[in-house]
Design a protein around this motif. Structure first.
Motif, PDB file in Angstrom:
ATOM      1  N   THR A   1      34.934  13.492 -39.676  1.00  0.00           N
ATOM      2  CA  THR A   1      33.774  14.028 -38.962  1.00  0.00           C
ATOM      3  C   THR A   1      32.607  13.056 -38.967  1.00  0.00           C
ATOM      4  O   THR A   1      31.924  12.886 -37.956  1.00  0.00           O
ATOM      5  N   TYR A   2      32.367  12.379 -40.081  1.00  0.00           N
ATOM      6  CA  TYR A   2      31.239  11.453 -40.168  1.00  0.00           C
ATOM      7  C   TYR A   2      31.424  10.278 -39.225  1.00  0.00           C
ATOM      8  O   TYR A   2      30.470   9.805 -38.612  1.00  0.00           O
ATOM      9  N   GLU A   3      32.662   9.814 -39.093  1.00  0.00           N
ATOM     10  CA  GLU A   3      32.952   8.728 -38.159  1.00  0.00           C
ATOM     11  C   GLU A   3      32.764   9.186 -36.716  1.00  0.00           C
ATOM     12  O   GLU A   3      32.269   8.430 -35.876  1.00  0.00           O
ATOM     13  N   ILE A   4      33.127  10.414 -36.432  1.00  0.00           N
ATOM     14  CA  ILE A   4      32.953  10.951 -35.081  1.00  0.00           C
ATOM     15  C   ILE A   4      31.469  11.065 -34.760  1.00  0.00           C
ATOM     16  O   ILE A   4      31.042  10.741 -33.647  1.00  0.00           O
ATOM     17  N   ILE A   5      30.665  11.513 -35.730  1.00  0.00           N
ATOM     18  CA  ILE A   5      29.220  11.610 -35.526  1.00  0.00           C
ATOM     19  C   ILE A   5      28.647  10.229 -35.221  1.00  0.00           C
ATOM     20  O   ILE A   5      27.859  10.064 -34.270  1.00  0.00           O
ATOM     21  N   ALA A   6      29.015   9.226 -35.997  1.00  0.00           N
ATOM     22  CA  ALA A   6      28.514   7.866 -35.777  1.00  0.00           C
ATOM     23  C   ALA A   6      28.928   7.356 -34.397  1.00  0.00           C
ATOM     24  O   ALA A   6      28.116   6.763 -33.667  1.00  0.00           O
ATOM     25  N   LYS A   7      30.167   7.597 -34.031  1.00  0.00           N
ATOM     26  CA  LYS A   7      30.673   7.152 -32.735  1.00  0.00           C
ATOM     27  C   LYS A   7      29.923   7.847 -31.599  1.00  0.00           C
ATOM     28  O   LYS A   7      29.587   7.220 -30.593  1.00  0.00           O
TER      29      LYS A   7
ATOM     30  N   PHE B   1      27.695  18.262 -29.957  1.00  0.00           N
ATOM     31  CA  PHE B   1      28.988  18.613 -30.547  1.00  0.00           C
ATOM     32  C   PHE B   1      30.045  19.031 -29.526  1.00  0.00           C
ATOM     33  O   PHE B   1      31.180  19.307 -29.907  1.00  0.00           O
ATOM     34  N   SER B   2      29.690  19.059 -28.240  1.00  0.00           N
ATOM     35  CA  SER B   2      30.683  19.446 -27.231  1.00  0.00           C
ATOM     36  C   SER B   2      31.484  18.234 -26.742  1.00  0.00           C
ATOM     37  O   SER B   2      32.018  18.240 -25.641  1.00  0.00           O
ATOM     38  N   ASP B   3      31.589  17.246 -27.562  1.00  0.00           N
ATOM     39  CA  ASP B   3      32.376  16.049 -27.259  1.00  0.00           C
ATOM     40  C   ASP B   3      33.848  16.338 -27.551  1.00  0.00           C
ATOM     41  O   ASP B   3      34.164  17.018 -28.529  1.00  0.00           O
ATOM     42  N   PRO B   4      34.754  15.832 -26.740  1.00  0.00           N
ATOM     43  CA  PRO B   4      36.184  16.088 -26.963  1.00  0.00           C
ATOM     44  C   PRO B   4      36.683  15.676 -28.355  1.00  0.00           C
ATOM     45  O   PRO B   4      37.589  16.318 -28.893  1.00  0.00           O
ATOM     46  N   GLU B   5      36.099  14.653 -28.947  1.00  0.00           N
ATOM     47  CA  GLU B   5      36.553  14.231 -30.273  1.00  0.00           C
ATOM     48  C   GLU B   5      36.285  15.291 -31.320  1.00  0.00           C
ATOM     49  O   GLU B   5      37.067  15.465 -32.257  1.00  0.00           O
ATOM     50  N   PHE B   6      35.161  16.003 -31.204  1.00  0.00           N
ATOM     51  CA  PHE B   6      34.891  17.103 -32.134  1.00  0.00           C
ATOM     52  C   PHE B   6      35.883  18.232 -31.907  1.00  0.00           C
ATOM     53  O   PHE B   6      36.348  18.857 -32.847  1.00  0.00           O
ATOM     54  N   GLU B   7      36.176  18.512 -30.645  1.00  0.00           N
ATOM     55  CA  GLU B   7      37.105  19.585 -30.322  1.00  0.00           C
ATOM     56  C   GLU B   7      38.512  19.267 -30.836  1.00  0.00           C
ATOM     57  O   GLU B   7      39.198  20.152 -31.335  1.00  0.00           O
ATOM     58  N   GLN B   8      38.931  18.020 -30.746  1.00  0.00           N
ATOM     59  CA  GLN B   8      40.244  17.625 -31.251  1.00  0.00           C
ATOM     60  C   GLN B   8      40.279  17.705 -32.758  1.00  0.00           C
ATOM     61  O   GLN B   8      41.316  18.002 -33.349  1.00  0.00           O
ATOM     62  N   LYS B   9      39.166  17.447 -33.426  1.00  0.00           N
ATOM     63  CA  LYS B   9      39.091  17.487 -34.874  1.00  0.00           C
ATOM     64  C   LYS B   9      39.360  18.873 -35.411  1.00  0.00           C
ATOM     65  O   LYS B   9      39.915  19.050 -36.469  1.00  0.00           O
ATOM     66  N   THR B  10      39.000  19.910 -34.642  1.00  0.00           N
ATOM     67  CA  THR B  10      39.167  21.284 -35.095  1.00  0.00           C
ATOM     68  C   THR B  10      40.608  21.768 -34.956  1.00  0.00           C
ATOM     69  O   THR B  10      40.943  22.832 -35.438  1.00  0.00           O
ATOM     70  N   LYS B  11      41.436  21.005 -34.269  1.00  0.00           N
ATOM     71  CA  LYS B  11      42.821  21.438 -34.040  1.00  0.00           C
ATOM     72  C   LYS B  11      43.725  20.987 -35.163  1.00  0.00           C
ATOM     73  O   LYS B  11      43.541  20.057 -35.831  1.00  0.00           O
TER      74      LYS B  11
END
Length: 77
Positions: free
Chosen positions: A3-9, A67-77
């Motif tokens: 998650t932290y890497e996704i936030i930075a990205k 937070f509506s970025d696809p990477e966040f959504e994929q992280k929850t799966k």
């Protein structure tokens, strides 16, 4: 990717989309440069929601948009 890497990205991507540097974001969001640097370099492993909200304000977006970025959504799966 954690998650932290996704936030930075996401922050990097938003800076690029808006044509601003992290230093310019710092000024716009009233967040210390060192805080943004820590997030982007992976030194800050737990950015709090208040900091992310300020960054969103600097970008002119809502938390939901951040937070509506696809990477966040994929992280929850």
């Amino acid at each position: 990717m954690n998650t932290y890497e996704i936030i930075a990205k996401r922050i990097c991507r938003l800076c690029g989309e808006r044509g601003i540097t992290p230093n310019q974001l710092s000024a716009a969001a009233a967040v210390p440069k060192s805080t943004i640097k820590g997030i982007l370099n992976g030194e800050s492993r737990n950015p709090d929601i208040a900091t992310i909200k300020k960054l969103c304000d600097g970008f002119g977006i809502t938390l939901g948009e951040f937070f509506s970025d696809p990477e966040f959504e994929q992280k929850t799966k």
